[in-house]
Motif scaffolding. Sequence first.
Motif, PDB file in Angstrom:
ATOM      1  N   ARG A  85     -23.609  35.126  -9.525  1.00 28.21           N
ATOM      2  CA  ARG A  85     -22.574  35.097  -8.485  1.00 28.21           C
ATOM      3  C   ARG A  85     -21.173  35.365  -9.013  1.00 28.21           C
ATOM      4  O   ARG A  85     -20.272  35.679  -8.244  1.00 28.21           O
ATOM      5  CB  ARG A  85     -22.570  33.727  -7.792  1.00 28.21           C
ATOM      6  CG  ARG A  85     -23.836  33.386  -7.072  1.00 28.21           C
ATOM      7  CD  ARG A  85     -24.011  34.317  -5.913  1.00 28.21           C
ATOM      8  NE  ARG A  85     -25.044  33.819  -5.030  1.00 28.21           N
ATOM      9  CZ  ARG A  85     -25.053  34.059  -3.747  1.00 28.21           C
ATOM     10  NH1 ARG A  85     -24.089  34.749  -3.194  1.00 28.21           N
ATOM     11  NH2 ARG A  85     -26.033  33.616  -3.003  1.00 28.21           N
ATOM     12  N   CYS A  86     -20.990  35.192 -10.306  1.00 24.65           N
ATOM     13  CA  CYS A  86     -19.660  35.336 -10.903  1.00 24.65           C
ATOM     14  C   CYS A  86     -19.355  36.801 -11.217  1.00 24.65           C
ATOM     15  O   CYS A  86     -20.251  37.619 -11.371  1.00 24.65           O
ATOM     16  CB  CYS A  86     -19.565  34.507 -12.186  1.00 24.65           C
ATOM     17  SG  CYS A  86     -19.553  32.729 -11.871  1.00 24.65           S
ATOM     18  N   ASP A  87     -18.066  37.079 -11.338  1.00 24.46           N
ATOM     19  CA  ASP A  87     -17.618  38.409 -11.729  1.00 24.46           C
ATOM     20  C   ASP A  87     -17.580  38.556 -13.244  1.00 24.46           C
ATOM     21  O   ASP A  87     -17.659  39.670 -13.763  1.00 24.46           O
ATOM     22  CB  ASP A  87     -16.204  38.668 -11.189  1.00 24.46           C
ATOM     23  CG  ASP A  87     -16.139  38.550  -9.686  1.00 24.46           C
ATOM     24  OD1 ASP A  87     -16.919  39.248  -9.011  1.00 24.46           O
ATOM     25  OD2 ASP A  87     -15.325  37.744  -9.186  1.00 24.46           O
ATOM     26  N   ALA A  88     -17.431  37.439 -13.944  1.00 23.05           N
ATOM     27  CA  ALA A  88     -17.223  37.485 -15.381  1.00 23.05           C
ATOM     28  C   ALA A  88     -17.609  36.158 -16.013  1.00 23.05           C
ATOM     29  O   ALA A  88     -17.811  35.159 -15.322  1.00 23.05           O
ATOM     30  CB  ALA A  88     -15.759  37.802 -15.689  1.00 23.05           C
ATOM     31  N   CYS A  89     -17.665  36.180 -17.340  1.00 24.15           N
ATOM     32  CA  CYS A  89     -17.959  34.990 -18.140  1.00 24.15           C
ATOM     33  C   CYS A  89     -16.919  34.907 -19.242  1.00 24.15           C
ATOM     34  O   CYS A  89     -16.590  35.915 -19.870  1.00 24.15           O
ATOM     35  CB  CYS A  89     -19.361  35.126 -18.730  1.00 24.15           C
ATOM     36  SG  CYS A  89     -19.859  33.805 -19.850  1.00 24.15           S
ATOM     37  N   LEU A  90     -16.388  33.721 -19.462  1.00 24.94           N
ATOM     38  CA  LEU A  90     -15.475  33.465 -20.573  1.00 24.94           C
ATOM     39  C   LEU A  90     -16.153  32.490 -21.520  1.00 24.94           C
ATOM     40  O   LEU A  90     -16.412  31.344 -21.157  1.00 24.94           O
ATOM     41  CB  LEU A  90     -14.150  32.884 -20.075  1.00 24.94           C
ATOM     42  CG  LEU A  90     -13.164  32.415 -21.143  1.00 24.94           C
ATOM     43  CD1 LEU A  90     -12.789  33.550 -22.101  1.00 24.94           C
ATOM     44  CD2 LEU A  90     -11.924  31.822 -20.497  1.00 24.94           C
ATOM     45  N   ARG A  91     -16.480  32.968 -22.715  1.00 20.79           N
ATOM     46  CA  ARG A  91     -17.165  32.156 -23.726  1.00 20.79           C
ATOM     47  C   ARG A  91     -16.120  31.461 -24.585  1.00 20.79           C
ATOM     48  O   ARG A  91     -15.247  32.109 -25.157  1.00 20.79           O
ATOM     49  CB  ARG A  91     -18.057  33.067 -24.575  1.00 20.79           C
ATOM     50  CG  ARG A  91     -18.703  32.399 -25.786  1.00 20.79           C
ATOM     51  CD  ARG A  91     -19.717  31.339 -25.358  1.00 20.79           C
ATOM     52  NE  ARG A  91     -20.584  30.976 -26.453  1.00 20.79           N
ATOM     53  CZ  ARG A  91     -20.349  29.984 -27.325  1.00 20.79           C
ATOM     54  NH1 ARG A  91     -19.245  29.260 -27.229  1.00 20.79           N
ATOM     55  NH2 ARG A  91     -21.215  29.719 -28.272  1.00 20.79           N
ATOM     56  N   VAL A 103     -23.624  34.432 -21.895  1.00 17.86           N
ATOM     57  CA  VAL A 103     -22.965  35.687 -22.285  1.00 17.86           C
ATOM     58  C   VAL A 103     -23.955  36.848 -22.174  1.00 17.86           C
ATOM     59  O   VAL A 103     -23.652  37.884 -21.571  1.00 17.86           O
ATOM     60  CB  VAL A 103     -22.386  35.593 -23.711  1.00 17.86           C
ATOM     61  CG1 VAL A 103     -21.994  36.967 -24.243  1.00 17.86           C
ATOM     62  CG2 VAL A 103     -21.193  34.650 -23.731  1.00 17.86           C
ATOM     63  N   GLU A 104     -25.123  36.674 -22.749  1.00 19.52           N
ATOM     64  CA  GLU A 104     -26.127  37.748 -22.725  1.00 19.52           C
ATOM     65  C   GLU A 104     -26.592  38.048 -21.306  1.00 19.52           C
ATOM     66  O   GLU A 104     -26.761  39.212 -20.937  1.00 19.52           O
ATOM     67  CB  GLU A 104     -27.310  37.394 -23.628  1.00 19.52           C
ATOM     68  CG  GLU A 104     -26.953  37.392 -25.105  1.00 19.52           C
ATOM     69  CD  GLU A 104     -26.242  38.667 -25.550  1.00 19.52           C
ATOM     70  OE1 GLU A 104     -26.715  39.783 -25.237  1.00 19.52           O
ATOM     71  OE2 GLU A 104     -25.181  38.551 -26.209  1.00 19.52           O
ATOM     72  N   LEU A 109     -26.335  41.764 -16.593  1.00 17.23           N
ATOM     73  CA  LEU A 109     -26.057  41.972 -15.167  1.00 17.23           C
ATOM     74  C   LEU A 109     -24.814  42.835 -14.949  1.00 17.23           C
ATOM     75  O   LEU A 109     -24.370  43.008 -13.815  1.00 17.23           O
ATOM     76  CB  LEU A 109     -25.894  40.622 -14.465  1.00 17.23           C
ATOM     77  CG  LEU A 109     -27.147  39.751 -14.429  1.00 17.23           C
ATOM     78  CD1 LEU A 109     -26.817  38.358 -13.908  1.00 17.23           C
ATOM     79  CD2 LEU A 109     -28.242  40.405 -13.589  1.00 17.23           C
ATOM     80  N   GLY A 110     -24.247  43.340 -16.034  1.00 15.11           N
ATOM     81  CA  GLY A 110     -23.074  44.202 -15.928  1.00 15.11           C
ATOM     82  C   GLY A 110     -21.780  43.472 -15.648  1.00 15.11           C
ATOM     83  O   GLY A 110     -20.809  44.080 -15.186  1.00 15.11           O
ATOM     84  N   LYS A 111     -21.748  42.183 -15.935  1.00 11.65           N
ATOM     85  CA  LYS A 111     -20.540  41.385 -15.725  1.00 11.65           C
ATOM     86  C   LYS A 111     -19.587  41.548 -16.905  1.00 11.65           C
ATOM     87  O   LYS A 111     -20.008  41.847 -18.018  1.00 11.65           O
ATOM     88  CB  LYS A 111     -20.881  39.894 -15.582  1.00 11.65           C
ATOM     89  CG  LYS A 111     -21.993  39.568 -14.613  1.00 11.65           C
ATOM     90  CD  LYS A 111     -21.609  39.796 -13.185  1.00 11.65           C
ATOM     91  CE  LYS A 111     -22.773  39.409 -12.269  1.00 11.65           C
ATOM     92  NZ  LYS A 111     -22.373  39.342 -10.881  1.00 11.65           N
TER      93      LYS A 111
END
Length: 128
Positions: A85-91, A103-104, A109-111
């Motif tokens: 559901r998210c647009d991005a991930c911040l690790r 992250v993977e 999913l192309g985020k």
Amino acid sequence: MTTAQPLMILVAGPYRSGTNDDPDLIAANVRAMNDMAVRLFRAGHLPVLGEWYALPLIEHAGSRQIGDEIWNEIFHPVARRLVARCDACLRIGGPSKGADEMVELSRSLGKQVFFSLDEVPRCDQRGG
């Protein structure tokens, strides 16, 4: 760089990793993720942590301890569903198998994936 719309960004960091399930160390990990969430919000984005969804569900479902059957049923699956559901991930933070999995999964999913707040585009907050 500025983005016109706020991004919904999953903050992925260690929860249990390196804590030996010490509640104080786990709380410090959650605090670090919450601190980053505030910074993302102030940058104009909508931050989210899997813990915000998972922990109340785990408690309500009757989990008795970290890592029991109910905890395992809910904790990581919630984060996996959020990634979709998210647009991005911040690790953020140190070693964490679960955060690395987010992250993977995000990449698959192309985020967008970021590794510091400096990499996250500023948001045009007029729309948010």
